[in-house]
Design a protein around this motif. Structure first.
Motif, PDB file in Angstrom:
ATOM      1  N   ALA A 110       0.856  -1.172   0.000  1.00  0.00           N
ATOM      2  CA  ALA A 110       0.000   0.000   0.000  1.00  0.00           C
ATOM      3  C   ALA A 110       0.900   1.234   0.000  1.00  0.00           C
ATOM      4  CB  ALA A 110      -0.895   0.007   1.231  1.00  0.00           C
ATOM      5  N   ASP A 111       0.457   2.284  -0.677  1.00  0.00           N
ATOM      6  CA  ASP A 111       1.265   3.499  -0.739  1.00  0.00           C
ATOM      7  C   ASP A 111       1.581   4.035   0.649  1.00  0.00           C
ATOM      8  OD1 ASP A 111      -0.358   4.849  -3.735  1.00  0.00           O
ATOM      9  OD2 ASP A 111       1.317   3.444  -3.501  1.00  0.00           O
ATOM     10  N   SER A 112       0.653   3.879   1.566  1.00  0.00           N
ATOM     11  CA  SER A 112       0.812   4.445   2.900  1.00  0.00           C
ATOM     12  C   SER A 112       1.918   3.781   3.720  1.00  0.00           C
ATOM     13  CB  SER A 112      -0.515   4.357   3.665  1.00  0.00           C
ATOM     14  OG  SER A 112      -0.924   3.007   3.795  1.00  0.00           O
ATOM     15  N   VAL A 113       2.366   2.598   3.289  1.00  0.00           N
ATOM     16  CA  VAL A 113       3.389   1.887   4.072  1.00  0.00           C
ATOM     17  C   VAL A 113       4.705   1.717   3.313  1.00  0.00           C
ATOM     18  CG1 VAL A 113       1.561   0.653   5.276  1.00  0.00           C
ATOM     19  CG2 VAL A 113       2.766  -0.481   3.396  1.00  0.00           C
ATOM     20  N   LYS A 114       4.729   2.127   2.065  1.00  0.00           N
ATOM     21  CA  LYS A 114       5.954   1.976   1.277  1.00  0.00           C
ATOM     22  C   LYS A 114       7.111   2.706   1.946  1.00  0.00           C
ATOM     23  CE  LYS A 114       3.947   1.284  -3.305  1.00  0.00           C
ATOM     24  NZ  LYS A 114       3.699   1.874  -4.636  1.00  0.00           N
ATOM     25  N   GLY A 115       8.243   2.024   1.999  1.00  0.00           N
ATOM     26  CA  GLY A 115       9.419   2.601   2.626  1.00  0.00           C
ATOM     27  C   GLY A 115       9.489   2.408   4.132  1.00  0.00           C
ATOM     28  N   ARG A 116       8.390   1.965   4.719  1.00  0.00           N
ATOM     29  CA  ARG A 116       8.380   1.740   6.173  1.00  0.00           C
ATOM     30  C   ARG A 116       8.181   0.266   6.533  1.00  0.00           C
ATOM     31  NH1 ARG A 116       4.371   3.785   9.150  1.00  0.00           N
ATOM     32  NH2 ARG A 116       2.818   3.781   7.459  1.00  0.00           N
ATOM     33  N   PHE A 117       7.381  -0.429   5.743  1.00  0.00           N
ATOM     34  CA  PHE A 117       7.083  -1.846   6.001  1.00  0.00           C
ATOM     35  C   PHE A 117       7.790  -2.720   4.977  1.00  0.00           C
ATOM     36  CE2 PHE A 117       2.598  -1.279   8.065  1.00  0.00           C
ATOM     37  CZ  PHE A 117       3.139  -0.340   8.943  1.00  0.00           C
ATOM     38  N   THR A 118       8.184  -3.909   5.434  1.00  0.00           N
ATOM     39  CA  THR A 118       8.811  -4.875   4.543  1.00  0.00           C
ATOM     40  C   THR A 118       8.190  -6.240   4.766  1.00  0.00           C
ATOM     41  OG1 THR A 118      10.915  -3.674   4.625  1.00  0.00           O
ATOM     42  CG2 THR A 118      10.968  -5.938   3.813  1.00  0.00           C
ATOM     43  N   ILE A 119       7.747  -6.852   3.682  1.00  0.00           N
ATOM     44  CA  ILE A 119       7.189  -8.191   3.771  1.00  0.00           C
ATOM     45  C   ILE A 119       8.230  -9.193   3.303  1.00  0.00           C
ATOM     46  CG2 ILE A 119       6.166  -8.120   1.444  1.00  0.00           C
ATOM     47  CD1 ILE A 119       3.791  -9.725   2.610  1.00  0.00           C
ATOM     48  N   SER A 120       8.297 -10.316   3.999  1.00  0.00           N
ATOM     49  CA  SER A 120       9.199 -11.381   3.584  1.00  0.00           C
ATOM     50  C   SER A 120       8.496 -12.716   3.784  1.00  0.00           C
ATOM     51  CB  SER A 120      10.512 -11.338   4.374  1.00  0.00           C
ATOM     52  OG  SER A 120      10.273 -11.451   5.760  1.00  0.00           O
TER      53      SER A 120
END
Length: 120
Positions: free
Chosen positions: A60-70
């Motif tokens: 989601a744009d709101s979490v880009k750069g802050r959240f990372t999924i693995s």
């Protein structure tokens, strides 16, 4: 019937970090997509981040750069590392898995949800 068990939610101050984990069990067919959604009070459930079995991710744009999924395709687990948390990230976070059976029907499964609360 795939079962998803989440862990890692909690209370954190703004700017802090949390890591959510989700483990899938009773997996018969390959999981095509695993990811995280969230639902804040009074709002609809929204996509946070997803990961395909081929390694593609979507945020989601709101979490880009802050959240990372693995994701670990062998262990059928998915992690969500959340950094620089904001009060607006407060929500119940749900793990999601989509399985495609040999007849190419899609089956969606959800975890029970884990609460994330970010204080200002």
């Amino acid at each position: 019937q795939v079962q998803l068990v989440e862990s890692g939610g909690g209370l954190v101050q703004a700017g802090g970090s949390l890591r959510l984990s989700c483990a899938a069990s009773r997996v018969v067919f390959n999981i095509n997509v695993m990811g995280w959604y969230r639902q804040a009070p009074g709002k609809q459930r929204e996509l946070v981040a997803t990961s395909t079995s081929g390694g593609s991710t979507n945020y989601a744009d709101s979490v880009k750069g802050r959240f990372t999924i693995s994701r670990d395709n062998v262990k059928n687990t998915v992690l969500l590392q959340m950094n620089s948390l904001k009060p607006e990230d407060t929500a119940v976070y749900y793990c999601h898995a989509q399985v495609v059976d040999p007849l190419r029907y899609e089956h969606d499964y959800w975890g029970q949800g884990t609460q994330v609360t970010v204080s200002s």
